[in-house]
Write a protein that holds these residues in place. Sequence first.
Motif, PDB file in Angstrom:
ATOM      1  N   THR A   4      12.376  22.548   3.158  1.00 34.78           N
ATOM      2  CA  THR A   4      11.801  23.487   2.196  1.00 34.78           C
ATOM      3  C   THR A   4      10.628  24.267   2.757  1.00 34.78           C
ATOM      4  N   THR A   5      10.129  23.839   3.901  1.00 30.23           N
ATOM      5  CA  THR A   5       8.895  24.403   4.452  1.00 30.23           C
ATOM      6  C   THR A   5       8.947  24.352   5.973  1.00 30.23           C
ATOM      7  N   GLN A   6       7.995  25.013   6.624  1.00 28.26           N
ATOM      8  CA  GLN A   6       7.926  24.971   8.078  1.00 28.26           C
ATOM      9  C   GLN A   6       7.718  23.537   8.543  1.00 28.26           C
ATOM     10  N   THR A   7       8.311  23.212   9.715  1.00 29.94           N
ATOM     11  CA  THR A   7       8.177  21.871  10.254  1.00 29.94           C
ATOM     12  C   THR A   7       7.623  21.923  11.670  1.00 29.94           C
ATOM     13  N   ASP A   8       7.071  20.785  12.103  1.00 28.35           N
ATOM     14  CA  ASP A   8       6.580  20.684  13.474  1.00 28.35           C
ATOM     15  C   ASP A   8       7.726  20.273  14.388  1.00 28.35           C
ATOM     16  N   GLU A   9       7.415  19.998  15.651  1.00 28.27           N
ATOM     17  CA  GLU A   9       8.456  19.676  16.624  1.00 28.27           C
ATOM     18  C   GLU A   9       9.207  18.387  16.295  1.00 28.27           C
ATOM     19  N   SER A  10       8.600  17.504  15.487  1.00 23.17           N
ATOM     20  CA  SER A  10       9.281  16.257  15.104  1.00 23.17           C
ATOM     21  C   SER A  10      10.068  16.405  13.807  1.00 23.17           C
ATOM     22  N   GLY A  11      10.048  17.612  13.208  1.00 25.75           N
ATOM     23  CA  GLY A  11      10.781  17.837  11.968  1.00 25.75           C
ATOM     24  C   GLY A  11       9.991  17.527  10.712  1.00 25.75           C
ATOM     25  N   MET A  12       8.721  17.155  10.853  1.00 22.97           N
ATOM     26  CA  MET A  12       7.884  16.845   9.696  1.00 22.97           C
ATOM     27  C   MET A  12       7.237  18.137   9.186  1.00 22.97           C
TER      28      MET A  12
ATOM     29  N   MET B  55       0.827  -1.177   0.000  1.00 30.42           N
ATOM     30  CA  MET B  55       0.000   0.000   0.000  1.00 30.42           C
ATOM     31  C   MET B  55       0.877   1.248   0.000  1.00 30.42           C
ATOM     32  N   ALA B  56       0.668   2.138  -0.897  1.00 28.29           N
ATOM     33  CA  ALA B  56       1.433   3.379  -0.955  1.00 28.29           C
ATOM     34  C   ALA B  56       0.615   4.508  -0.337  1.00 28.29           C
ATOM     35  N   ARG B  57       1.316   5.476   0.241  1.00 31.31           N
ATOM     36  CA  ARG B  57       0.619   6.571   0.907  1.00 31.31           C
ATOM     37  C   ARG B  57       0.934   7.921   0.284  1.00 31.31           C
ATOM     38  N   GLY B  58       1.702   7.989  -0.750  1.00 30.06           N
ATOM     39  CA  GLY B  58       1.970   9.258  -1.402  1.00 30.06           C
ATOM     40  C   GLY B  58       3.439   9.622  -1.402  1.00 30.06           C
ATOM     41  N   VAL B  59       3.765  10.720  -2.091  1.00 30.61           N
ATOM     42  CA  VAL B  59       5.139  11.214  -2.172  1.00 30.61           C
ATOM     43  C   VAL B  59       5.484  11.884  -0.853  1.00 30.61           C
ATOM     44  N   VAL B  60       6.608  11.493  -0.253  1.00 30.71           N
ATOM     45  CA  VAL B  60       6.970  12.003   1.058  1.00 30.71           C
ATOM     46  C   VAL B  60       8.336  12.671   1.120  1.00 30.71           C
ATOM     47  N   HIS B  61       9.087  12.634   0.020  1.00 28.60           N
ATOM     48  CA  HIS B  61      10.477  13.081   0.099  1.00 28.60           C
ATOM     49  C   HIS B  61      11.002  13.270  -1.328  1.00 28.60           C
ATOM     50  N   PHE B  62      12.020  14.095  -1.480  1.00 33.08           N
ATOM     51  CA  PHE B  62      12.724  14.184  -2.756  1.00 33.08           C
ATOM     52  C   PHE B  62      14.210  14.111  -2.468  1.00 33.08           C
ATOM     53  N   GLU B  63      14.984  13.734  -3.470  1.00 34.13           N
ATOM     54  CA  GLU B  63      16.436  13.691  -3.340  1.00 34.13           C
ATOM     55  C   GLU B  63      17.076  14.309  -4.573  1.00 34.13           C
ATOM     56  N   ILE B  64      18.167  15.039  -4.335  1.00 34.79           N
ATOM     57  CA  ILE B  64      18.894  15.689  -5.415  1.00 34.79           C
ATOM     58  C   ILE B  64      20.340  15.217  -5.377  1.00 34.79           C
ATOM     59  N   PRO B  65      20.795  14.499  -6.400  1.00 33.74           N
ATOM     60  CA  PRO B  65      22.205  14.137  -6.458  1.00 33.74           C
ATOM     61  C   PRO B  65      23.031  15.370  -6.842  1.00 33.74           C
ATOM     62  N   ALA B  66      24.261  15.441  -6.336  1.00 31.78           N
ATOM     63  CA  ALA B  66      25.111  16.593  -6.624  1.00 31.78           C
ATOM     64  C   ALA B  66      26.562  16.149  -6.784  1.00 31.78           C
ATOM     65  N   ASP B  67      27.264  16.802  -7.697  1.00 34.15           N
ATOM     66  CA  ASP B  67      28.702  16.552  -7.849  1.00 34.15           C
ATOM     67  C   ASP B  67      29.466  17.221  -6.714  1.00 34.15           C
ATOM     68  N   ASP B  68      28.962  18.335  -6.215  1.00 32.40           N
ATOM     69  CA  ASP B  68      29.578  19.087  -5.122  1.00 32.40           C
ATOM     70  C   ASP B  68      28.450  19.504  -4.183  1.00 32.40           C
TER      71      ASP B  68
ATOM     72  N   SER C 271       4.825  20.996   8.396  1.00 32.07           N
ATOM     73  CA  SER C 271       3.568  21.374   9.049  1.00 32.07           C
ATOM     74  C   SER C 271       2.567  21.946   8.051  1.00 32.07           C
ATOM     75  N   VAL C 272       2.977  22.098   6.814  1.00 30.12           N
ATOM     76  CA  VAL C 272       2.093  22.593   5.753  1.00 30.12           C
ATOM     77  C   VAL C 272       1.566  21.380   4.978  1.00 30.12           C
ATOM     78  N   PRO C 273       0.241  21.173   4.922  1.00 33.13           N
ATOM     79  CA  PRO C 273      -0.315  20.018   4.205  1.00 33.13           C
ATOM     80  C   PRO C 273       0.193  19.951   2.763  1.00 33.13           C
ATOM     81  N   GLY C 274       0.622  18.770   2.367  1.00 35.20           N
ATOM     82  CA  GLY C 274       1.092  18.547   1.002  1.00 35.20           C
ATOM     83  C   GLY C 274       2.543  18.897   0.756  1.00 35.20           C
ATOM     84  N   ALA C 275       3.196  19.558   1.705  1.00 31.97           N
ATOM     85  CA  ALA C 275       4.596  19.947   1.533  1.00 31.97           C
ATOM     86  C   ALA C 275       5.514  18.765   1.848  1.00 31.97           C
ATOM     87  N   ILE C 276       6.665  18.730   1.205  1.00 30.70           N
ATOM     88  CA  ILE C 276       7.661  17.699   1.493  1.00 30.70           C
ATOM     89  C   ILE C 276       9.028  18.353   1.636  1.00 30.70           C
ATOM     90  N   ASN C 277       9.883  17.706   2.384  1.00 33.61           N
ATOM     91  CA  ASN C 277      11.286  18.097   2.488  1.00 33.61           C
ATOM     92  C   ASN C 277      12.106  17.055   1.748  1.00 33.61           C
TER      93      ASN C 277
END
Length: 142
Positions: free
Chosen positions: A43-51, A1-14, A53-59
């Motif tokens: 990328t957005t405001q987070t709650d006390e657990s670091g998640m 069961m999938a629950r949605g997109v929760v994270h993104f990752e960016i590869p970098a040379d530096d 706090s804006v609906p639909g936002a991801i870090n």
Amino acid sequence: MARGVVHFEIPADDEVRAGKFYSSAFGWTVNPVPELSYTMITTTQTDESGMPSVPGAINGGMFRREGTVTSPVITIDVDDIDAALEKIEALGGATVSARQEVGTMGWAAYFRDTEGNIVGLWQNAVPEGGTAAADPANDIGA
């Protein structure tokens, strides 16, 4: 069961240069985590657990570009990475990186979809004294 997109990752040379770029361009907070060879991106405001706090936002995060994951990746939350990878393979996708432990937070894996895109999977570790609760409203099917 999938629950949605929760994270993104960016590869970098530096990672330092890329961190300065994203911080300056978008105001994102960039926090290197040397013991994981990873950089956390807020990328957005987070709650006390670091998640977020804006609906639909991801870090997200950033890592050194190498190996098979060389372009940005979105990560999808699942209940069981192994079952998800099995279903993905049955549907014509392929495992790029099998389940790997990420500290005490959970597990990650990568797969290639039928169009050649690499996508991440995330499975939360079960919290002490409980189970990880799925949000059925985000279920994309079994």
